[in-house]
Design a protein around this motif. Structure first.
Motif, mmCIF file in Angstrom:
data_model
loop_
_atom_site.group_PDB
_atom_site.id
_atom_site.type_symbol
_atom_site.label_atom_id
_atom_site.label_comp_id
_atom_site.label_asym_id
_atom_site.label_seq_id
_atom_site.Cartn_x
_atom_site.Cartn_y
_atom_site.Cartn_z
ATOM 1 N N ALA A 65 0.851 -1.196 0.000
ATOM 2 C CA ALA A 65 0.000 0.000 0.000
ATOM 3 C C ALA A 65 0.878 1.234 0.000
ATOM 4 O O ALA A 65 2.026 1.203 0.440
ATOM 5 N N PRO A 91 -3.621 4.214 4.547
ATOM 6 C CA PRO A 91 -3.751 3.857 3.118
ATOM 7 C C PRO A 91 -4.945 4.515 2.423
ATOM 8 O O PRO A 91 -4.863 4.863 1.248
ATOM 9 N N TYR A 98 -8.361 0.375 0.137
ATOM 10 C CA TYR A 98 -7.665 -0.801 0.678
ATOM 11 C C TYR A 98 -8.548 -1.464 1.734
ATOM 12 O O TYR A 98 -9.397 -0.808 2.346
ATOM 13 N N THR A 106 -3.392 5.522 -3.028
ATOM 14 C CA THR A 106 -3.713 5.963 -1.665
ATOM 15 C C THR A 106 -4.552 7.230 -1.733
ATOM 16 O O THR A 106 -4.381 8.048 -2.658
#
Length: 573
Positions: free
Chosen positions: A195, A202, A206, A305
């Motif tokens: 990540a 993150p 995710y 992200t």
């Protein structure tokens, strides 16, 4: 009457004298901090890891100072690994002992040990950061270092309503030290991260992450300063905020001529300061970052992200909080044109003091290599391409750190046998650097070679990427210095024609240069800071393989041009 006026005149004179003298004493402060390096349970991507942190915080504490202030940071190592801390981009004038790279300016702080870093910030303003500089600890041991203007002076742009540091990081669902140790054992490339993170989180895309996604509040109409730091280990990143334009005002703690863009690119180690104005309909907008991966065919972490820019206006309060954020569009992972458009748009705000009459004209190749499997080694230790081990080098020298002394101690104490000063000023063999390179040139020679510079030397370095194994963008960082990037381009640098591209008027000043994929960059600086200063690729996988060298800058004349004595608590080797 006359006597009275004379004495008042003297008194007034003394008052004015003190009023003028005191600010310089009052303004500069010394900030004291304790950093305890320790393992802390950190849960990300559904799983808890015993993560190495500073003071139990991930990312670590943000340090805020003013230009001219001093920092005294006592680092206590309660972790199981050796550690050092590097203050990335701090000039460290005459205080190389506080720079931090392991076995370069100090031996590591052993488990149970401590060391106090002491240094003064001189003439720097903007966004820098600090990170571990030992093995791969910086994956989680890092934080922002923000330098405000001196008391009483201001930014060269309208004062923002608020300021937000956003640290872009990289997370492994594993112990990062195990990841690099495994790669060192096998000779293969290390596993890519699982990540990317913004301020350690993150984000929404995710598993087990969305409830902790970072929220950046704004009020309609206000202008905010976002300080973006690429603290990732091995990946250049594109960064954007949905439907908002950036005004870029600084990079690597140097101001820039402001310009507008919707996306920025940062290599690991680089920082960029951008102003954003909350001029969109009140809502929630994604802040997003993902890879700029320029090495063809090389695996990379292809995730995104996110954080959220959230308008705090009354009209937004209830309905926005539940609404899905507006999505951000990022360039394709291999969009070199966008990366280049950004890096070539950077300019100093006014005429720059670029060194001209060059004393040292250097040409360094930077790139990868492959080592043949050592005789007697098992195939499990040679899992690079075709049974080799990955390597990297500058001018065909693959840098090897000493293990019994730091380079700076060896230099200062005159200890023989630790390093040599015969690092080549140009490649030992000239070749078509970005073309089809003969396999006979793929294997670098290991060595601990420094290049000596006289105090005050005016230095130019051509950083030339190579196509050995693959071309790729390399973020090259020089410790102890800022430099001007006077040109960059693709292909092989041609001294006859490419010098016409040199910008000697207003080139940007940085501490980390993005050398374009299959291309070159030219930097200039004056060697006015004595010590041993590492020049290396800030992709940690590459420094592990040897993509580094160091300059030994000699003392000048007198105390003010000489390295200070080593501190009493400098860690023993």
């Amino acid at each position: 009457m006359e006597a009275f006026s004379l004495s008042s005149f003297i008194l007034l004179g003394l008052v004015l004298l003190f009023a003028n003298a005191v600010p310089s004493l009052v303004d500069a402060k010394t900030h004291y901090h304790d950093f305890v390096i320790q393992a802390t349970p950190v849960k990300r991507l559904c799983k808890t890891h015993n993560t190495i942190t500073v003071n139990g915080q991930y990312p670590g504490p943000t340090l805020e100072v003013n230009n001219g202030d001093s920092l005294v940071v006592n680092v206590v190592n309660r972790a199981q690994y050796n550690v050092t801390i590097h203050w990335h981009g701090i000039r460290q004038m005459r205080t190389a002992w506080a720079d931090g790279p392991e076995f370069v300016t100090q031996c590591p702080i052993r488990p149970g040990g401590s060391y106090t870093y002491r240094f003064t910030i001189q003439g720097q303003e903007g966004t820098l950061w600090w990170h571990a500089h030992s093995s791969w600890l910086r994956a989680t041991v890092y934080g922002a270092l923000i330098i405000h203007p001196k008391e009483g002076s201001s930014y060269p742009f309208p004062k923002p309503k608020r300021e937000t540091p956003l640290l872009l990081g990289e997370w492994w669902d594993a112990n990062p030290i195990d990841v690099v140790r495994e790669a060192t054992r096998t000779g293969a490339a290390p596993n890519v991260s699982d990540a990317y993170t913004i301020n350690g989180q993150p984000g929404d895309f995710y598993n087990c992450s969305s409830k902790d996604t970072v929220v950046v509040p704004v009020d309609s109409g206000e202008t905010n300063l976002i300080r973006v730091i690429n603290a990732a280990m091995n990946q250049q990143l594109f960064f954007t905020i949905a439907n908002h334009k950036f005004t870029v005002v600084g990079a690597d703690a140097s101001y820039l001529k402001p310009f507008t863009t919707s996306v920025i690119m940062l290599g690991p180690g680089q920082t960029t300061d951008v102003l954003i104005t909350a001029n969109q309909p009140p809502a929630r907008y994604y802040i997003a970052a993902r890879a700029y991966a320029s090495a063809q065919g090389a695996p990379f972490d292809n995730t995104t992200t996110t954080a959220i820019l959230e308008y705090k206006t009354a009209s937004c309060s209830a309905k926005c909080a539940s609404a899905k954020p507006i999505s951000a569009s990022l360039p394709a992972f291999n969009d070199t044109a966008t990366a280049t458009a950004f890096t070539t748009a950077l300019r100093s705000p006014e005429k720059a003091q670029v060194p001209t009459d060059i004393d040292e004209s250097l040409f360094f190749t930077v790139g990868l290599g492959l080592n043949r499997c050592p005789s007697g080694a098992k195939s499990r230790n040679c899992q690079g391409p075709n049974g080799t081990r990955f390597a990297a080098s500058m001018n065909n020298v693959s840098f090897v750190l000493p293990s019994n002394f730091s380079l700076l101690q060896a230099h200062q104490q005159g200890i023989p046998g630790v390093f040599t000063t015969n690092f080549p000023a140009s490649p030992p063999v000239k070749f078509d650097y970005t073309g089809n390179v003969s396999r006979s040139l793929w294997q670098p020679v290991p060595g601990t070679k420094l290049y000596k510079l006289k105090y005050g030397a005016r230095v130019q370095v051509v950083l030339q990427g190579t196509s050995i194994f693959t071309t790729e963008n390399h973020p090259i960082h020089l410790h102890g210095y800022d430099f001007y990037i006077i040109a960059e381009g693709f292909g092989n640098f041609n001294p006859k024609t490419d010098t016409s591209k040199f910008n000697l008027v207003d080139p940007p000043m940085r501490n980390t240069a993005s050398v374009p994929v299959g291309g070159w960059a030219v930097i200039r600086f004056v060697a006015d800071n004595p010590g041993v200063w590492l020049l290396h690729c800030h992709l940690d996988v590459h420094i592990t393989w040897g993509l580094a060298m160091a300059f030994l800058v000699e003392n000048g004349v007198g105390e003010l041009q000489s390295l200070v004595a080593p501190p009493a608590d400098l860690p023993a080797c």
